[in-house]
Design an enzyme around this catalytic site. Structure first.
Site, short mmCIF file in Angstrom:
data_model
loop_
_atom_site.label_atom_id
_atom_site.label_comp_id
_atom_site.label_asym_id
_atom_site.label_seq_id
_atom_site.Cartn_x
_atom_site.Cartn_y
_atom_site.Cartn_z
N MET A 179 8.89 -28.11 18.09
CA MET A 179 8.27 -27.33 17.01
C MET A 179 9.32 -27.04 15.94
O MET A 179 9.15 -26.13 15.12
CB MET A 179 7.68 -26.03 17.57
CG MET A 179 6.56 -26.30 18.57
SD MET A 179 5.32 -25.01 18.65
CE MET A 179 6.30 -23.64 19.18
N HIS A 195 17.36 -28.98 21.93
CA HIS A 195 16.61 -30.15 21.44
C HIS A 195 17.54 -31.35 21.32
O HIS A 195 17.17 -32.48 21.65
CB HIS A 195 16.01 -29.88 20.05
CG HIS A 195 15.03 -28.75 20.02
ND1 HIS A 195 15.30 -27.55 19.39
CD2 HIS A 195 13.79 -28.63 20.54
CE1 HIS A 195 14.25 -26.75 19.51
NE2 HIS A 195 13.33 -27.37 20.21
#
Ligand code: PAF
Length: 546
Positions: A285, A292
């Protein structure tokens, strides 16, 4: 006996050849387009060997006469032979590859399913075969069994052939194994003939096999492995999230290409797959951090092309939650993605992903209802729905998720397996700040005092781990230990602290050798989650109860 065959294909000509060789006399072999009206007039038997869906029409075209009308279908009952009062069926339990071989096989003493007029038994006896009466009620089951015994065995042999070629091992080696196994089953029955990892309950080997198999070969492997496990009285193999280490993964930096539309992403990825390149996918997101980054590095290390998505998915936010204020910084994200080897950055807006109000929801029962699902009842349905859509857009790939969202990972793993989505889900370890706080895009909401207090989640997990390693096996007591750590931090309010089975996420009566500790707490208004695995003793084979 005089007979006529209608349907001069493989089966019809095999029967004709075999009956003539057995002393019967063939009056005619007719095609279904011939004039059939008088076919039953001047013979004893009319044998219909046309495809199943044409039998009724052929029978109806024959004027009832002195002959018994017989079909050779395994699946059809006698009713398809209306309007003939004298009717029967004869189905050879064997394949008839061509008229010559077929005629030979029909006369080799095999089994034939018979029904109706006694002429069926006479045909079989004339051929030297063994008639077995199968009435119309049991016909579909009889025929399904034949399909399993013949066609499904062929399908299985074809898988052996494909995999042998892939493994670079001569097919002969596997033929010996298959023949001996069939011999064993014939002699001793299926259960004593079982060997292999499913029979032994060796789930880690099954996991290894699944990893080695191409995606499109896994479903058949898994269905049959679980059938072998059932025969052996073992629980089914549970789809296990594969985890990879992300430490020390170096990547070549890239300049990611922004792809805002579904059509363009599909076209690019289809072209990559056609060129034989593998795809690694990291759904996010945005507001990327090194958690990430570690997923992207894992994807870059194992795949030719890395695609990451940035989409703040409204479906997974309740009306009271922080959708509008969710942190966003595309420029920074492009930099993080490039440093970590992402080639394509899928950045759809809400109208691209949801051009109409979504009336379709993917919901993973049970796993989605507990823990975070209890506090956020619509959250996981929103996640499962968007991830399914993203998987459909990206197509066959390996997809990387952080263990930080452990419940999410368990749900997506289960959903992907349940829906046979051709995506391999891979879990990657939690990445932490130097003081132990798990990295999360939501950490930016914390003011300095809250940021310092947030480490309490990690401290609670450490205390729970220490209790288990000290021998505590009561999940409630472990939960109490974690709860008391959080209670001592005035800025934190506990949502839950639990010791659960790592697969089902249920609290077991007693902790086994594999436990997942889960915790969620509010620090100020920010809800944080964390978790860790605790393994004690010997490795529990996957798929066995704790
Ligand atoms: O983990 C996340 O960031 C999201 O839940 C995901 C998987 C990208 C779906 O929106």
């Amino acid at each position: 006996m005089l007979f006529t065959v209608v349907g001069p294909g493989r089966a019809g000509l095999s029967f004709a050849g075999a009956l003539v060789a057995s002393g019967w006399q063939c009056v005619a072999t007719l095609g279904r387009h011939d004039d059939l009206r008088l076919a039953a007039a001047d013979c004893d038997v009319v044998l219909i060997t046309v495809p199943d869906d044409q039998i009724a029409a052929v029978a109806a075209a024959i004027t009832p006469g002195r002959a018994v009308v017989v079909h050779a279908s395994g699946a059809k009952g006698l009713d398809v032979l209306a309007p003939h009062a004298r009717r029967a069926s004869v189905h050879p339990l064997m394949s008839l590859p061509d008229p010559e071989t077929g005629a030979g096989k029909l006369r080799r003493g095999g089994v034939f399913a018979v029904a109706g007029d006694p002429v069926a038994e006479r045909i079989v006896t004339a051929l030297g075969g063994r008639p077995v009466a199968v009435d119309d009620g049991r016909r579909p089951l009889y025929h399904a069994t034949a399909a399993v015994a013949a066609n499904h065995l062929v399908a299985l042999c074809a898988q052996v052939e494909r995999l042998a070629a892939r493994a670079g091992v001569p097919l002969d080696a596997y033929w010996d194994l298959m023949e001996t196994t069939l011999e064993n089953v014939r002699r001793s029955g299926p259960i004593p003939s079982l060997t292999g990892p499913a029979a032994r309950g060796d789930s880690s080997t099954i996991s290894l096999h699944l990893e080695a198999l191409p995606t499109d070969e896994r479903t058949l492997y898994l269905v049959l492995a679980n059938e072998a496990a059932r025969l052996a009285g073992r629980p089914p193999y549970r789809e296990q999230t594969r985890t990879v280490s992300t430490e020390a993964l170096a990547v070549t930096p890239t300049t990611p290409t922004l792809v805002p539309t579904i059509a363009e992403l599909r076209a690019r990825l289809d072209a990559e797959r056609r060129a034989g390149r593998s795809i690694g996918f990291v759904p996010t997101m945005g507001y990327l951090h090194d958690g990430h980054g570690s997923l992207m590095r894992a994807a870059a290390a194992a795949n030719d092309v890395v695609v990451a998505s940035i989409f703040v998915n409204p479906l997974q936010f309740a009306p009271t939650e922080d959708l509008a204020g969710y942190p966003r910084d595309l420029e920074r994200d492009i930099g993080v993605a490039g440093t970590n080897g992402v080639h394509l950055l899928f950045t759809p807006d809400v109208t691209e992903m949801y051009p109409r109000p979504m009336i379709t929801t993917v919901s993973v029962a049970e796993l989605s209802a507990r823990w975070d699902g209890a506090s956020r009842p619509t959250h996981f349905d929103g996640v499962s729905t968007v991830v399914t859509k993203l998987f459909n857009i990206v197509g066959p790939c390996r997809a990387y998720f952080g263990e930080k969202d452990y419940q999410q990972l368990a749900i997506i793993t289960r959903m992907t397996a349940d829906l046979a989505i051709p995506v391999e889900v891979i879990g990657c370890p939690i990445v932490r700040e130097p003081d132990g706080l798990a990295m999360s895009s939501r950490n930016v909401y914390l003011d300095p005092a809250q940021r310092a207090a947030a480490v309490v989640l990690r401290r609670a997990l450490d205390a729970g781990t220490a209790a288990i390693l000290d021998g505590e096996r009561d999940p409630e007591r472990v939960s109490d230990v974690m709860t008391s750590v959080v209670a001592a931090e005035p800025l934190a309010t506990l949502d839950y602290a639990a010791a659960v089975d790592p697969h089902t996420l249920e609290v077991p009566a007693t902790l086994g050798s594999h436990t997942r500790l889960l915790i969620a707490a509010r620090v100020g208004t920010t809800r944080l989650i964390d978790n860790c695995g605790v393994d004690t003793g010997s490795v529990r084979p996957l798929g066995t109860p704790a």
